[in-house]
Scaffold this motif. Sequence first.
Motif, short mmCIF file in Angstrom:
data_model
loop_
_atom_site.label_atom_id
_atom_site.label_comp_id
_atom_site.label_asym_id
_atom_site.label_seq_id
_atom_site.Cartn_x
_atom_site.Cartn_y
_atom_site.Cartn_z
N UNK A 1 6.12 7.27 14.34
CA UNK A 1 5.69 6.76 13.85
C UNK A 1 5.35 6.99 12.56
N UNK A 2 5.65 8.55 13.00
CA UNK A 2 5.34 8.99 11.38
C UNK A 2 6.35 8.89 10.29
N UNK A 3 8.12 8.72 11.14
CA UNK A 3 9.00 8.21 10.49
C UNK A 3 9.08 7.04 9.89
N UNK A 4 8.46 6.05 10.66
CA UNK A 4 8.22 5.25 9.73
C UNK A 4 6.92 4.27 9.55
N UNK A 5 6.42 5.86 9.28
CA UNK A 5 5.02 5.12 7.91
C UNK A 5 5.31 4.75 7.24
N UNK A 6 4.92 3.89 6.14
CA UNK A 6 4.71 2.83 4.69
C UNK A 6 6.34 2.20 5.08
N UNK A 7 6.74 2.32 5.95
CA UNK A 7 7.87 1.60 6.27
C UNK A 7 7.41 0.32 7.47
N UNK A 8 6.03 0.30 7.30
CA UNK A 8 5.71 -0.78 9.00
C UNK A 8 5.12 -2.03 8.35
N UNK A 9 5.33 -2.81 7.56
CA UNK A 9 4.52 -3.52 7.75
C UNK A 9 5.20 -4.84 7.58
N UNK A 10 4.51 -5.84 8.37
CA UNK A 10 5.30 -6.73 8.75
C UNK A 10 4.37 -8.21 9.01
N UNK B 1 4.21 -4.40 -0.52
CA UNK B 1 3.86 -5.93 0.22
C UNK B 1 4.96 -6.39 0.84
N UNK B 2 4.80 -6.86 2.32
CA UNK B 2 5.77 -7.41 3.16
C UNK B 2 6.15 -8.97 2.16
N UNK B 3 4.62 -9.68 2.11
CA UNK B 3 4.53 -10.87 1.43
C UNK B 3 4.79 -11.07 0.32
N UNK B 4 5.59 -11.55 -0.16
CA UNK B 4 5.79 -11.69 -2.04
C UNK B 4 6.49 -9.65 -2.10
#
Length: 525
Positions: free
Chosen positions: A311-320, A370-373
């Motif tokens: 999770x720490x590696x993915x943090x900041x790139x985890x919005x869905x 943001x993931x949307x937009x």
Amino acid sequence: VLAGFDGTSDLHLNETPHDTIAPPPGGWLVVALFHVIWSEDSVRLRSKLDEMFPQYQNLATFASVNSDSRKLIGVTKSLNISKFPSVIVFRGGKEMARFVGHDGVVQKLSVFLKSELTEYDRSAHAQKNHRRRLDECGSIEGALAFEGNRENQKRQKVWTWDPEQCGRQFVVEEQGMTALMMLDEDDNGEARWQYIEHDAGNKWKDFPKGIAKALEKGYSRGRLWANHELSVEAERNFYMYIGSVKATDWVISGFNGYFNDGYCEEVSVQRLGPRNPIKGEEQFLSTKQLQRDQQILKNRERMKDIKAKMREKQRGFDTESIRGTIGLKFGSGIQTWSLRWNHEPSRLGSGDGAGLAAEGCEIFGPSEAPCLGGKYDAGGTVALHADGNVYHNGNVIASVPPTYRDRIKVVAKKSPKQSARESKKDAACLLPIPEVHPEKMAPLFGRGDVLTLTLDCDDDGGVLTFAVNGTPVEGLEIAGIFELLGDSEVFPAISMSPYDPVKENGETKESVGGSELSDGMDKEA
């Protein structure tokens, strides 16, 4: 090879997964019970699997095979089954495990399934169930038919969240009306609480949903073990106390209680489902079970460390994100839908948003907010986020003042009855919700707020407007939606970011968010 088995209704069989749904890696997981009517062990095991089935009905397909049937004798022989009952687990038609006899089979099967099942199984079965509901409702085009003039067209189409069009952490529940961003759901596990009256033979009954949630909360947080008793208020008032406790990896029994609402006959209580060690229960467990619990704790801590590092590696790139099932077409009138946010957005609301996605847009994350937009969908989405900004193609195209949402005043205006209702609702919630300080709240909307979106599909190329708790958001009127998104059909969509870890008593915890469709088109998030 198992697709032809009809099974028996007393095991509540799933049907064969929909042919158009892509199976999970390795194929569909099937649990087949081979039994005969003259075997008492077969009858007992079938009854226990019947209790176990609800825990896995959205993860695997269960089949009950009567080996006395002439049609199935050849299949039984081809699998070299000579003893009954026998349980065989298949993945993609290939045998993965076999359990023979009755003693300990449920526990062994549960341990195996927990190690074999993945989030891909859950997602594939969710898509299968969703597709089945669409088939039952008839053609989508028929459901979209509108009659009458423009004034009559200001209505809400019947749609649900689409488990086939979402990020991998999203789970769709409540018949498609709820979208949850789930983290570590395999650790939480689902449990069933049951009771039986002393003169009811072996007919265990499930508690009502509210009572079961409250019992699970008191049990999992250790209050039951600390106080030796537990009182809950839900659909009915119930009082439970500890008796002669017996525990395995799957079942814990020996509780007693009664409904404290005029019907005070004592009942026995048991909990079915994955069991994690809880502080305070050790005084009631056998030495053998305590040793098994120590191993469970070691395995859980090891997996927790592994997941935390990932999770720490993915943090900041985890919005869905996730979108709805029904598209809104150019020229189809005025469409409106409402969403209730059931959690406080993390990261000041930069990842939690609601808006529209073009039909051809299939980028649902994970991505940075943001993931949307955002900047990864080629301009195919637009959304208003809880931080007060409307994003499109990675740019802010509109915004509201940062002081738009004054949550302190909103809280102060709540009546005592309203606060009591919300406290009771929170008491039945099993999801850990971290405390959020006012200065860290998203400026536009958050937990408990209702966000309403209206799309005029006829006027000015499609005009999108927003309202929070029934109050229109001034200055946010996005015109030319269909040209902006580059499509003649768009879909309602939401996005979420997970909570960052918070420290509680020296322990790092994470939480989740959710969105739900309530009556009509009120969708809760």
